[in-house]
Design an enzyme around this catalytic site. Structure first.
Site, PDB file in Angstrom:
ATOM      1  CG  ASP A 179       1.366   5.306   9.693  1.00 28.08           C
ATOM      2  OD1 ASP A 179       1.502   4.345  10.220  1.00 28.08           O
ATOM      3  OD2 ASP A 179       0.918   6.341  10.462  1.00 28.08           O
TER       4      ASP A 179
ATOM      5  N   GLY B 130       0.889   4.364  14.134  1.00 30.05           N
ATOM      6  CA  GLY B 130       0.167   3.339  15.044  1.00 30.05           C
ATOM      7  C   GLY B 130      -0.699   4.019  16.144  1.00 30.05           C
TER       8      GLY B 130
ATOM      9  CD  GLU C  62      -3.606   0.133  14.475  1.00 32.44           C
ATOM     10  OE1 GLU C  62      -4.293   0.498  13.584  1.00 32.44           O
ATOM     11  OE2 GLU C  62      -2.633   0.526  15.190  1.00 32.44           O
TER      12      GLU C  62
ATOM     13  CB  THR D 231     -15.080  11.983  16.715  1.00 32.98           C
ATOM     14  OG1 THR D 231     -14.794  10.971  16.259  1.00 32.98           O
ATOM     15  CG2 THR D 231     -14.448  12.364  18.276  1.00 32.98           C
TER      16      THR D 231
ATOM     17  CG  ASP E  46      -2.778  13.323   6.659  1.00 35.19           C
ATOM     18  OD1 ASP E  46      -3.708  12.586   6.662  1.00 35.19           O
ATOM     19  OD2 ASP E  46      -1.412  13.048   6.449  1.00 35.19           O
TER      20      ASP E  46
ATOM     21  CG  ASP F 172      -4.822   7.694  16.621  1.00 33.56           C
ATOM     22  OD1 ASP F 172      -5.758   6.789  16.918  1.00 33.56           O
ATOM     23  OD2 ASP F 172      -4.148   7.236  15.798  1.00 33.56           O
TER      24      ASP F 172
HETATM   25  O1  RIB Z   1      -5.216   6.103  13.239  1.00 36.39           O
HETATM   26  C1  RIB Z   1      -4.090   6.223  12.250  1.00 36.39           C
HETATM   27  C2  RIB Z   1      -3.074   5.150  12.536  1.00 36.39           C
HETATM   28  O2  RIB Z   1      -3.615   3.933  12.179  1.00 36.39           O
HETATM   29  C3  RIB Z   1      -1.818   5.316  11.624  1.00 36.39           C
HETATM   30  O3  RIB Z   1      -0.809   5.958  12.173  1.00 36.39           O
HETATM   31  C4  RIB Z   1      -1.562   3.734  11.350  1.00 36.39           C
HETATM   32  O4  RIB Z   1      -0.440   3.424  11.862  1.00 36.39           O
HETATM   33  C5  RIB Z   1      -2.785   3.252  11.716  1.00 36.39           C
HETATM   34  O5  RIB Z   1      -2.500   2.434  13.071  1.00 36.39           O
END
Ligand code: RIB
Length: 318
Positions: free
Chosen positions: A18, A44, A144, A225, A251, A257
């Site tokens: 990132d 990710g 993703e 959520t 942030d 995740d």
């Molecule tokens: O959900 C957050 C993530 O989305 C980030 O870390 C970025 O890499 C994208 O995959």
């Protein structure tokens, strides 16, 4: 003491580096704005969710692809240090995936992902991992990665009666909902509207419409959520609200995740759904107190302490 986690999870998903630009406000279309800082971090959705589950005590194996570049090598070492099993993590001839992230002064963000190595995770390469998926306590995945590989992994889990938890983010309109069975689907408010075409805040009044969507998409439980608003658990029998954990976020990147990793671990341990959400809500809130998708992911003991503080302050107020 936190009960030791008996969960064994397989996470199929993306790994990105990132690049995070800090700005005072998010740019509008056509704008050029100047950032006040740039940081480079591991991220990710797959990597973040695997790390979240590992910090919550699960035995985690990740299936995914890294590039044969220094970022790929560093990311693998980082995951190993965090206790994530990387034996099914391929190194391919590509650059490692990356994400351009912009975060404003209120913690809101915009993300653009460049798939890189993540785009090389194919259906046949998932088939080769059948034996690993078939013995997992639960399968956790996001979208993703190429759709065919996510669908293949879910089909293997369905055949092996392994519970599947899907975080369908980013939303993919081609996802074949009626070809697979999903034990739990985790979405945020926007994703819920886009996928189900209904308003989450009115779920209790329109439970029949949500039930019909869940049945047609072969979903057992839907979790929505909603930031500081209570998380919704929609099942065939009821709509349940689970309060969010109050914080002042700096942030929010990766909060979803963190939620997914903790929720999946709790579920694989046999926790009730509402209890799993309570832990996941608290972990996700704590994760927003630091910059970066992974920096703020809490360890299980931190989540437990925060839950206990909430309980004792509720008792003091009563
Ligand atoms: O959900 C957050 C993530 O989305 C980030 O870390 C970025 O890499 C994208 O995959």
């Amino acid at each position: 003491m936190a009960r030791p986690s008996a969960a064994s999870l397989v996470v199929v998903g993306s790994l990105n580096v990132d690049f995070i630009a800090g700005v005072t406000h998010l740019p509008k279309p056509g704008d050029t704005i100047v950032a006040n800082q740039l940081t480079k971090r591991f991220g990710g959705k797959g990597g973040n969710q695997a790390l979240s589950a590992a910090r919550h005590g699960a035995q985690v194996m990740i299936i995914g692809c890294l590039g044969d570049d220094p970022d790929g090598r560093d990311y693998r070492n980082h995951l190993r240090r965090e206790g994530v099993n990387c034996s099914a993590l391929n190194t391919v001839r590509s650059v490692t995936g990356c994400a351009h992230i912009t975060v404003d002064g209120k913690g809101e963000n915009q993300i653009v992902v460049i798939p890189g190595a993540n785009g090389t995770l194919t259906g046949p390469s998932i088939k080769m991992q059948r034996a690993r998926i078939a013995v997992a306590g639960a399968l956790l995945l996001q979208l993703e990665i190429p759709l065919e590989s996510a669908v293949e992994a879910i089909k293997i889990a369905n055949e092996s009666k392994v519970p599947v938890i899907l975080n369908p983010s980013p939303v993919n309109g081609d996802f074949p909902w009626n070809e697979v069975r999903l034990d739990a689907v985790l979405v945020n408010d926007n994703e819920a509207r886009e996928i189900f075409g209904l308003t989450p805040s009115a779920a209790a009044q329109h439970h029949d419409s949500w039930k019909e969507r869940l049945t047609s998409k072969r979903i057992r439980h839907l979790v929505i959520t909603r930031g500081a608003q209570p998380t919704l658990l929609i099942s065939k029998t009821a709509v349940t609200e689970v309060p969010a954990h109050p914080v002042q976020p700096v942030d929010t990147v990766g909060a979803g995740d963190t939620f997914a990793g903790v929720f999946a671990t709790q579920l694989a341990e046999g926790a009730e759904l509402a209890e799993a959400i309570r832990w996941a809500n608290t972990a996700a809130a704590l994760s927003t107190l630091k910059h970066g998708a992974q920096e703020g992911i809490p360890y299980r003991g931190d989540v437990q302490s925060a839950l206990q503080e909430t309980k004792s302050s509720a008792r003091t107020r009563a």
